[in-house]
Write a protein that holds these residues in place. Sequence first.
Motif, PDB file in Angstrom:
ATOM      1  N   LEU A  81     -22.202 -25.316 -46.815  1.00 52.67           N
ATOM      2  CA  LEU A  81     -22.856 -26.006 -47.927  1.00 52.67           C
ATOM      3  C   LEU A  81     -23.943 -26.944 -47.410  1.00 52.67           C
ATOM      4  O   LEU A  81     -25.035 -27.026 -47.978  1.00 52.67           O
ATOM      5  N   ALA A  82     -23.655 -27.636 -46.312  1.00 50.25           N
ATOM      6  CA  ALA A  82     -24.681 -28.492 -45.703  1.00 50.25           C
ATOM      7  C   ALA A  82     -25.872 -27.671 -45.241  1.00 50.25           C
ATOM      8  O   ALA A  82     -27.025 -28.087 -45.406  1.00 50.25           O
ATOM      9  N   ALA A 104     -19.098 -24.183 -48.728  1.00 48.14           N
ATOM     10  CA  ALA A 104     -18.257 -25.366 -48.554  1.00 48.14           C
ATOM     11  C   ALA A 104     -18.447 -25.884 -47.138  1.00 48.14           C
ATOM     12  O   ALA A 104     -18.774 -25.114 -46.220  1.00 48.14           O
ATOM     13  N   GLY A 105     -18.265 -27.178 -46.962  1.00 47.96           N
ATOM     14  CA  GLY A 105     -18.334 -27.760 -45.621  1.00 47.96           C
ATOM     15  C   GLY A 105     -19.662 -27.488 -44.949  1.00 47.96           C
ATOM     16  O   GLY A 105     -20.731 -27.733 -45.520  1.00 47.96           O
ATOM     17  N   GLN A 106     -19.610 -26.967 -43.739  1.00 44.04           N
ATOM     18  CA  GLN A 106     -20.824 -26.728 -42.953  1.00 44.04           C
ATOM     19  C   GLN A 106     -21.778 -25.768 -43.653  1.00 44.04           C
ATOM     20  O   GLN A 106     -22.995 -25.958 -43.609  1.00 44.04           O
ATOM     21  N   ALA A 166     -20.369 -32.948 -47.807  1.00 45.98           N
ATOM     22  CA  ALA A 166     -20.594 -32.016 -46.697  1.00 45.98           C
ATOM     23  C   ALA A 166     -21.707 -32.506 -45.790  1.00 45.98           C
ATOM     24  O   ALA A 166     -21.611 -32.424 -44.556  1.00 45.98           O
ATOM     25  N   GLU A 218     -20.460 -35.487 -43.832  1.00 46.58           N
ATOM     26  CA  GLU A 218     -19.478 -35.090 -42.818  1.00 46.58           C
ATOM     27  C   GLU A 218     -20.122 -34.314 -41.680  1.00 46.58           C
ATOM     28  O   GLU A 218     -19.652 -34.365 -40.543  1.00 46.58           O
ATOM     29  N   HIS A 219     -21.211 -33.596 -41.974  1.00 42.12           N
ATOM     30  CA  HIS A 219     -21.880 -32.766 -40.971  1.00 42.12           C
ATOM     31  C   HIS A 219     -23.371 -33.129 -40.908  1.00 42.12           C
ATOM     32  O   HIS A 219     -24.233 -32.283 -41.202  1.00 42.12           O
ATOM     33  N   ALA A 239     -19.208 -32.444 -53.649  1.00 42.34           N
ATOM     34  CA  ALA A 239     -18.859 -31.696 -52.446  1.00 42.34           C
ATOM     35  C   ALA A 239     -20.074 -31.527 -51.539  1.00 42.34           C
ATOM     36  O   ALA A 239     -19.962 -31.602 -50.304  1.00 42.34           O
ATOM     37  N   LEU A 240     -21.237 -31.307 -52.139  1.00 45.25           N
ATOM     38  CA  LEU A 240     -22.467 -31.159 -51.364  1.00 45.25           C
ATOM     39  C   LEU A 240     -22.794 -32.439 -50.593  1.00 45.25           C
ATOM     40  O   LEU A 240     -23.071 -32.404 -49.390  1.00 45.25           O
TER      41      LEU A 240
END
Length: 329
Positions: free
Chosen positions: A76-77, A72-74, A229, A232-233, A225-226
């Motif tokens: 996942l990125a 998730a988030g970072q 992410a 967002e990042h 979500a991917l």
Amino acid sequence: MPETLSVAGAVELARVERGGFVESRHAGAALVLDPDGQVIERLGDVDAPILPRSSLKPVQALACMAAGAPLAGQSLALATASHSGTDRHVAVVRDILDSAGVDERSLQCPPAWPADTTTRDTLVRAAGEPERLRMNCSGKHAAMLAACVAQGWERETYLDPEHPLQVQIRELVERLTGERVQAIVVDGCGAPVFAVSLSGLAKAAHRIGGSSERSPFALHRNAAALVAAVREHPWAIDGPGRPDTIAVETTGVFAKGGAEGVMIMVAPDGTTVALKMLDGSGRAAGVVALRLLERAGALSAADVTRAREALPLRVRGGGRDVGAISPAF
């Protein structure tokens, strides 16, 4: 033997101009899909097989999520990234491994120097050595190991094409592209890479980029979500001052380049581009994809101009700018 598009099946996509002289040309193929997934532009042979290389990482990351990797988030990125090996990137890769209880020695990607020049210079001055964590695919490999832990699968053979994880990835590739894999070969990082058509790759990118977090289907929620992410990042998907990061930061697209001149890019409205440079050079892939999205009305000219100014497209001579790399249309 399977092979990619021919010279006859390619069209001119970019030019390199030096002092008013067209010095080089990049030819290839590209496909543009509208927000509904319909073809709105076709350049060259988009039905010939290609190796998506790292442009396949979003699909590989989704397969890892489906297998239970806690991304998730970072993280996942980073699982989707071809990162430049900065300390910030490495810290997140370590987090993925730590959350799975796996040591970095389990990574089977080859050791590498970081692509980030500042980080590499610091390591060299400190008498450092190439490391698996610095390899640009280490996030993907960490995610694969986390998936194996979640499923109780053998970790030592996680790169074998017949390993349950790689079988699951291949099945997801076929599901999202809508076609059968035409060949399985070894990618630069040691993982299997699956040959599909550029048309199929565009369909997969469109399905991922157009997914909703409110979907009743887990795959689409994970895909949304991917994409979120990465947006967002943007530093995580590539690195500071690098093409994919610049494209995401300046235009809001979802961008994932691959080796040998492959690129997928999805605009915020879902318009999608997939392209392959026949000569394997990726230096013009990003700007060509951006221009195609602009031409489709999915990006503003101002945003694309801002991205072009930040991308490494200048041709130098005698210590000054004397030309540029630009789309051929």
